[in-house]
Design an enzyme around this catalytic site. Sequence first.
Site, PDB file in Angstrom:
ATOM      1  N   ASN A   1       0.811  -1.221   0.000  1.00  0.00           N
ATOM      2  CA  ASN A   1       0.000   0.000   0.000  1.00  0.00           C
ATOM      3  C   ASN A   1       0.842   1.269   0.000  1.00  0.00           C
ATOM      4  O   ASN A   1       0.307   2.357  -0.201  1.00  0.00           O
ATOM      5  CB  ASN A   1      -0.900   0.052   1.239  1.00  0.00           C
ATOM      6  CG  ASN A   1      -2.092  -0.872   1.127  1.00  0.00           C
ATOM      7  OD1 ASN A   1      -2.254  -1.570   0.123  1.00  0.00           O
ATOM      8  ND2 ASN A   1      -2.917  -0.901   2.158  1.00  0.00           N
ATOM      9  N   LYS A   2       2.134   1.182   0.253  1.00  0.00           N
ATOM     10  CA  LYS A   2       2.950   2.381   0.411  1.00  0.00           C
ATOM     11  C   LYS A   2       3.410   2.912  -0.962  1.00  0.00           C
ATOM     12  O   LYS A   2       3.117   2.317  -1.988  1.00  0.00           O
ATOM     13  CB  LYS A   2       4.129   2.081   1.347  1.00  0.00           C
ATOM     14  CG  LYS A   2       3.676   1.554   2.722  1.00  0.00           C
ATOM     15  CD  LYS A   2       2.900   2.573   3.534  1.00  0.00           C
ATOM     16  CE  LYS A   2       2.020   2.006   4.632  1.00  0.00           C
ATOM     17  NZ  LYS A   2       2.685   1.380   5.751  1.00  0.00           N
ATOM     18  N   ASN A   3       4.159   4.011  -0.978  1.00  0.00           N
ATOM     19  CA  ASN A   3       4.467   4.669  -2.257  1.00  0.00           C
ATOM     20  C   ASN A   3       5.360   3.834  -3.174  1.00  0.00           C
ATOM     21  O   ASN A   3       5.371   4.029  -4.371  1.00  0.00           O
ATOM     22  CB  ASN A   3       5.084   6.045  -2.019  1.00  0.00           C
ATOM     23  CG  ASN A   3       4.048   7.040  -1.533  1.00  0.00           C
ATOM     24  OD1 ASN A   3       3.086   6.650  -0.887  1.00  0.00           O
ATOM     25  ND2 ASN A   3       4.214   8.308  -1.847  1.00  0.00           N
TER      26      ASN A   3
END
Length: 372
Positions: free
Chosen positions: A183-185
């Site tokens: 879910n992170k960048n």
Amino acid sequence: MSEFLPFTRPSIDEESIAAVAAVFRSGQLASGTKVLAFEAALAAYVGGGRSVRALTSATEGLEIALAVAGVGEGDEVIVPAMSFAASANVVARLRTTPVFVDVELATRNLDVALIERALSARTRAIMPVHFSGLAVDMDALQEIAARRRLRIVEDAAHAIGTRHRGRAIGSFGDLAVFSFHPNKNMTTIEGGAIASADPKAIELIERHRFHGIRRNADGEIDVVLPGAKSNLSDIAAQVGIDQLKRLDGFNARRRALAALYFDALAGFDALLLPARGDDGHSWHMFTVLIDFDAQGTTRPAFQKAMAGRGIGIGVHYPSIPGLSYYRDQGYRSEDYPNAHRIGRETVTLPLFPAMLDKDVARVCAALRAELR
Ligand SMILES: *Cc1c(COP(=O)(O)O)cnc(C)c1O
């Protein structure tokens, strides 16, 4: 009806899938040359003369970074009252007391003005969270830490690629911890990393992440502390190498999408928009506040209604002191009014690099249809 739009989705291209297949065929799967190459690329990306060590998660990284900072049983650590629970859980796991400090309503970041009164003789460290990729005021924080001789362990899980007054997060702090959860960048599937300028800290991180093992000059193995098992695989590192090359592009797209949300939602007073920040914001998430009581609905009902329109809505995050474990320890969510309100009112709108401009328009039209 159009395809379901999730609130987030990683961007993995065919080239990185092929590169992972090549690592599988090499027979070298656990930590090897790919991990070393990934760590070198991260250190070059972050800059500031930092070294970076990769780990299986940011949660592991935060726990190790706190231990490396000398935080232990009986100490206190300043933690924002609204963040992902991991920010406080890692403190509790070290038999250390999290001391919550409220966040600002618009930035969702630690309210630096409230820190001083939360400090005690037992405070050892401050853990700022650069919420949604918007940097905490690090100058003010570093001033307090220097004056009160405290360590800073940055929960930079949202902040890979974030810049603060022209410098990358991780390039100028004490110990900064990134997350590469999907879910992170950027992602390594699961994974994280710690950045530090201190060779002694880096050496300790290596011991903590792999059984406490140190090799002597002859290559013989010794164990100097009861280390964990938190090393990244070469498979995961290969994913990270490709993701890091694309990170600035991902974040530029995130910024462009956030700007579209601001334009489309300007003046729509059913929502409280987040702080806009500057060009250093990496827009990990776009979170808005909705007064569900005033709307005559509840958040779960709203999420369900949006899902019915093909739109995924996240919740990031409930106030930590309001979660059962922390409530049972005697914390009260109401003591942190902004965290408490954000915890009840926040929703996360879809935002990820592959989203189209028209997806933003679709989300905003659905919001205007569901809310008054
Ligand atoms: C995701 C996240 C973490 C934990 O990251 P993992 O890599 O999943 O362990 C910690 N803190 C914050 C603020 C996060 O969003």
